[in-house]
Design an enzyme around this catalytic site. Structure first.
Site, PDB file in Angstrom:
ATOM      1  N   ARG A 115      41.210  48.381  34.226  1.00 10.32           N
ATOM      2  CA  ARG A 115      41.006  48.086  35.638  1.00 10.32           C
ATOM      3  C   ARG A 115      42.315  48.152  36.406  1.00 10.32           C
ATOM      4  O   ARG A 115      43.326  47.619  35.965  1.00 10.32           O
ATOM      5  CB  ARG A 115      40.408  46.691  35.778  1.00 10.32           C
ATOM      6  CG  ARG A 115      40.456  46.184  37.186  1.00 10.32           C
ATOM      7  CD  ARG A 115      39.200  45.537  37.598  1.00 10.32           C
ATOM      8  NE  ARG A 115      39.344  44.987  38.920  1.00 10.32           N
ATOM      9  CZ  ARG A 115      38.631  43.993  39.378  1.00 10.32           C
ATOM     10  NH1 ARG A 115      37.735  43.423  38.598  1.00 10.32           N
ATOM     11  NH2 ARG A 115      38.796  43.549  40.590  1.00 10.32           N
ATOM     12  N   ASP A 155      34.390  44.054  36.083  1.00 10.88           N
ATOM     13  CA  ASP A 155      34.566  42.764  36.745  1.00 10.88           C
ATOM     14  C   ASP A 155      34.070  41.699  35.789  1.00 10.88           C
ATOM     15  O   ASP A 155      32.961  41.837  35.264  1.00 10.88           O
ATOM     16  CB  ASP A 155      33.602  42.699  37.943  1.00 10.88           C
ATOM     17  CG  ASP A 155      34.275  42.686  39.275  1.00 10.88           C
ATOM     18  OD1 ASP A 155      35.496  42.486  39.340  1.00 10.88           O
ATOM     19  OD2 ASP A 155      33.553  42.866  40.264  1.00 10.88           O
TER      20      ASP A 155
HETATM   21  N1  ROI Z   1      27.271  45.711  43.402  1.00 13.39           N
HETATM   22  C1  ROI Z   1      26.520  45.550  42.305  1.00 13.39           C
HETATM   23  N2  ROI Z   1      25.262  45.997  42.295  1.00 13.39           N
HETATM   24  N3  ROI Z   1      27.007  44.953  41.195  1.00 13.39           N
HETATM   25  C2  ROI Z   1      28.291  44.494  41.149  1.00 13.39           C
HETATM   26  O1  ROI Z   1      28.704  43.929  40.110  1.00 13.39           O
HETATM   27  C3  ROI Z   1      29.104  44.641  42.285  1.00 13.39           C
HETATM   28  N4  ROI Z   1      30.383  44.190  42.312  1.00 13.39           N
HETATM   29  C4  ROI Z   1      31.148  44.306  43.395  1.00 13.39           C
HETATM   30  C5  ROI Z   1      30.649  44.906  44.666  1.00 13.39           C
HETATM   31  C6  ROI Z   1      31.575  46.035  45.078  1.00 13.39           C
HETATM   32  C7  ROI Z   1      30.610  43.828  45.725  1.00 13.39           C
HETATM   33  N5  ROI Z   1      29.309  45.443  44.530  1.00 13.39           N
HETATM   34  C8  ROI Z   1      28.553  45.275  43.421  1.00 13.39           C
HETATM   35  O2  ROI Z   1      32.376  43.833  43.359  1.00 13.39           O
END
Ligand code: ROI
Length: 162
Positions: A86, A99
């Site tokens: 990342r 994340d």
């Molecule tokens: N959208 C989805 N569907 N899943 C995520 O984990 C995710 N994580 C993010 C943002 C960009 C807000 N959008 C996401 O950080």
């Protein structure tokens, strides 16, 4: 033996083979010191929240019993994100390899520079609430809100359980 806390960790990826990224992240989380994975949700395929010109995400939630404090857990999770490749840049709403977010840390409310718990967006995110509801039956937020209720009320936004 210090006190044990159950932490819930939200995983998300939409780059570099997201299903493998999330599987590898669960394996890495299982190796965090003084901690034990209690349960892992299914993987979910979800539409991106934020800019739509990015790939769909794979999301999952892990329940981790830990003796670490919240900041030590955050350090361990950020190491896992970094080892997945990342790159932290100014892409708050953009695509990401991995994340690993602390959603809940026991019943604690934390508002520090590095960490906000419960995770600020979790009540509004189907890709957090549905996997969380899958692995917990009577979990509540520190304010008493029931996760099952939130999960039943949220629009599913086309999410698919894999
Ligand atoms: N959208 C989805 N569907 N899943 C995520 O984990 C995710 N994580 C993010 C943002 C960009 C807000 N959008 C996401 O950080």
């Amino acid at each position: 033996m210090s006190l044990k806390t159950v932490a819930y960790i939200g995983l998300g990826s939409n780059l570099s083979q997201p299903r493998i990224q999330v599987t590898n992240a669960v394996e890495a989380i299982a190796k965090i010191a003084q901690s034990k994975v209690i349960s892992v949700s299914s993987q979910y395929l979800s539409k991106p929240m934020g800019p739509q010109d990015q790939d769909d995400y794979i999301n999952a939630v892990v329940a981790l019993e830990t003796e670490l404090c919240a900041i030590a857990l955050l350090d361990a999770l950020q190491l896992i994100e970094n080892e997945a490749g990342r790159v932290r840049k100014d892409n708050r709403w953009g695509a990401r390899i991995l994340d690993c977010d602390i959603l809940l840390f026991g019943n604690e409310t934390i508002n520090s520079e590095r960490l906000t718990v419960p995770h600020y967006g979790m009540k509004l995110r189907e890709f957090v609430l549905l996997p969380l509801a899958e692995i917990t039956s009577d979990l509540q937020l520190p304010d008493g809100t029931k996760i099952q209720l939130l999960a039943n009320q949220i629009s599913d936004n086309g999410i698919v359980k894999l």
